[in-house]
Write a protein that holds these residues in place. Sequence first.
Motif, short mmCIF file in Angstrom:
data_model
loop_
_atom_site.label_atom_id
_atom_site.label_comp_id
_atom_site.label_asym_id
_atom_site.label_seq_id
_atom_site.Cartn_x
_atom_site.Cartn_y
_atom_site.Cartn_z
N LYS A 1 0.80 -1.22 0.00
CA LYS A 1 0.00 0.00 0.00
C LYS A 1 0.84 1.28 0.00
O LYS A 1 0.31 2.35 -0.30
N LEU A 2 2.12 1.19 0.32
CA LEU A 2 2.91 2.41 0.44
C LEU A 2 3.69 2.78 -0.81
O LEU A 2 4.35 3.83 -0.84
N TYR A 3 3.63 1.94 -1.85
CA TYR A 3 4.34 2.25 -3.08
C TYR A 3 3.46 1.96 -4.28
O TYR A 3 2.55 1.11 -4.21
N PRO A 4 3.69 2.63 -5.42
CA PRO A 4 2.92 2.35 -6.63
C PRO A 4 3.13 0.91 -7.10
O PRO A 4 4.16 0.29 -6.82
N THR A 5 2.17 0.41 -7.83
CA THR A 5 2.26 -0.96 -8.33
C THR A 5 3.19 -1.06 -9.54
O THR A 5 3.80 -2.10 -9.76
N GLU A 6 3.31 0.03 -10.29
CA GLU A 6 4.16 0.01 -11.48
C GLU A 6 5.63 0.07 -11.06
O GLU A 6 6.03 0.90 -10.24
N GLN A 7 6.45 -0.81 -11.63
CA GLN A 7 7.82 -1.00 -11.18
C GLN A 7 8.65 0.27 -11.24
O GLN A 7 9.38 0.61 -10.30
N GLY A 8 8.57 0.99 -12.36
CA GLY A 8 9.37 2.20 -12.51
C GLY A 8 9.00 3.26 -11.49
O GLY A 8 9.88 3.89 -10.89
N LYS A 9 7.71 3.46 -11.30
CA LYS A 9 7.26 4.45 -10.31
C LYS A 9 7.64 4.02 -8.90
O LYS A 9 7.96 4.86 -8.05
N ARG A 10 7.60 2.74 -8.66
CA ARG A 10 7.97 2.23 -7.34
C ARG A 10 9.45 2.50 -7.06
O ARG A 10 9.82 2.95 -5.96
N ALA A 11 10.29 2.27 -8.06
CA ALA A 11 11.72 2.54 -7.89
C ALA A 11 11.98 4.03 -7.72
O ALA A 11 12.80 4.45 -6.88
N PHE A 12 11.28 4.86 -8.50
CA PHE A 12 11.44 6.31 -8.39
C PHE A 12 10.99 6.80 -7.02
O PHE A 12 11.62 7.67 -6.41
N SER A 13 9.91 6.23 -6.51
CA SER A 13 9.42 6.60 -5.18
C SER A 13 10.46 6.30 -4.12
O SER A 13 10.70 7.12 -3.21
N ARG A 14 11.09 5.17 -4.22
CA ARG A 14 12.14 4.82 -3.24
C ARG A 14 13.31 5.79 -3.35
O ARG A 14 13.92 6.15 -2.34
N SER A 15 13.62 6.24 -4.55
CA SER A 15 14.69 7.21 -4.74
C SER A 15 14.35 8.53 -4.06
O SER A 15 15.18 9.14 -3.38
N LEU A 16 13.10 8.98 -4.21
CA LEU A 16 12.67 10.23 -3.58
C LEU A 16 12.67 10.12 -2.06
O LEU A 16 13.06 11.06 -1.36
N CYS A 17 12.24 8.99 -1.55
CA CYS A 17 12.25 8.80 -0.10
C CYS A 17 13.67 8.81 0.44
O CYS A 17 13.95 9.40 1.50
N ALA A 18 14.58 8.17 -0.28
CA ALA A 18 15.98 8.16 0.14
C ALA A 18 16.57 9.57 0.10
O ALA A 18 17.37 9.95 0.97
N GLU A 19 16.16 10.36 -0.89
CA GLU A 19 16.64 11.74 -0.98
C GLU A 19 16.17 12.56 0.22
O GLU A 19 16.94 13.34 0.80
N MET A 20 14.92 12.36 0.62
CA MET A 20 14.42 13.07 1.80
C MET A 20 15.13 12.59 3.05
O MET A 20 15.47 13.38 3.94
N HIS A 21 15.39 11.31 3.12
CA HIS A 21 16.03 10.69 4.28
C HIS A 21 17.42 11.26 4.52
O HIS A 21 17.84 11.44 5.67
N ALA A 22 18.12 11.55 3.44
CA ALA A 22 19.53 11.95 3.56
C ALA A 22 19.81 13.40 3.18
O ALA A 22 20.89 13.91 3.47
N GLY A 23 18.85 14.07 2.54
CA GLY A 23 19.14 15.37 1.97
C GLY A 23 18.49 16.54 2.66
O GLY A 23 18.00 16.45 3.79
#
Length: 207
Positions: free
Chosen positions: A78-100
């Motif tokens: 429920k916390l990520y999109p079902t489409e693989q590319g969007k899911r990967a991009f979402s994780r990238s954005l979360c990591a950016e917030m986590h560290a940036g």
Amino acid sequence: MQLSVGTDSTWSLRAMIGVKIAELPVDLRVFALQCASCKSELRSLSPTGLVPFLKDGTLRLHDSLAIIEYLNELSGGKLYPTEQGKRAFSRSLCAEMHAGFSALRQTMPFTLAGVSPLTTFSPAQTADIARVTTLFAGAEGPFYHGEKPTAVDAFYAVLAYRLQHYGVRLPGTAGRYQQQLVAWTFLQEALAQLTSPITCCHAESSP
């Protein structure tokens, strides 16, 4: 499942919002981080002595990203999109917030108390705000990926609030997404849970 969070903790807010998106039952424990006895108790529970901290059976998780990933698995995605590319991009954005966004974190400390709006900005602040504007402008609807909230919204809602609290209202599409996050029921509920009067169990022994 038990989630330990702390007052004035932005990462606690993100984990709390993640729980709401995942629609999972959780026993929420709020620690008054200004209380030395509460902080001592927290250190006895969490391996880092920090919040948020998730306990589920014998499992102990002390990092917000790990908690979000675990909640995603428990909730069937429920916390990520079902489409693989969007899911990967979402994780990238979360990591950016986590560290940036260190300039914004350091110069706009999270608080619910009144503050004077900022009128001048350092080059580092300006760069961070420009990046947030670009990121927020990519929102596809009321939430980042459209009609349903995801981990991206959980991670960036607090930043949207922080910017507005210091008088920074983003323009155009970025501003609309910022305002939608600030008004988001899940954020407002989480803020209320951390700021409601807390009866500290150590109050009698406090100086």
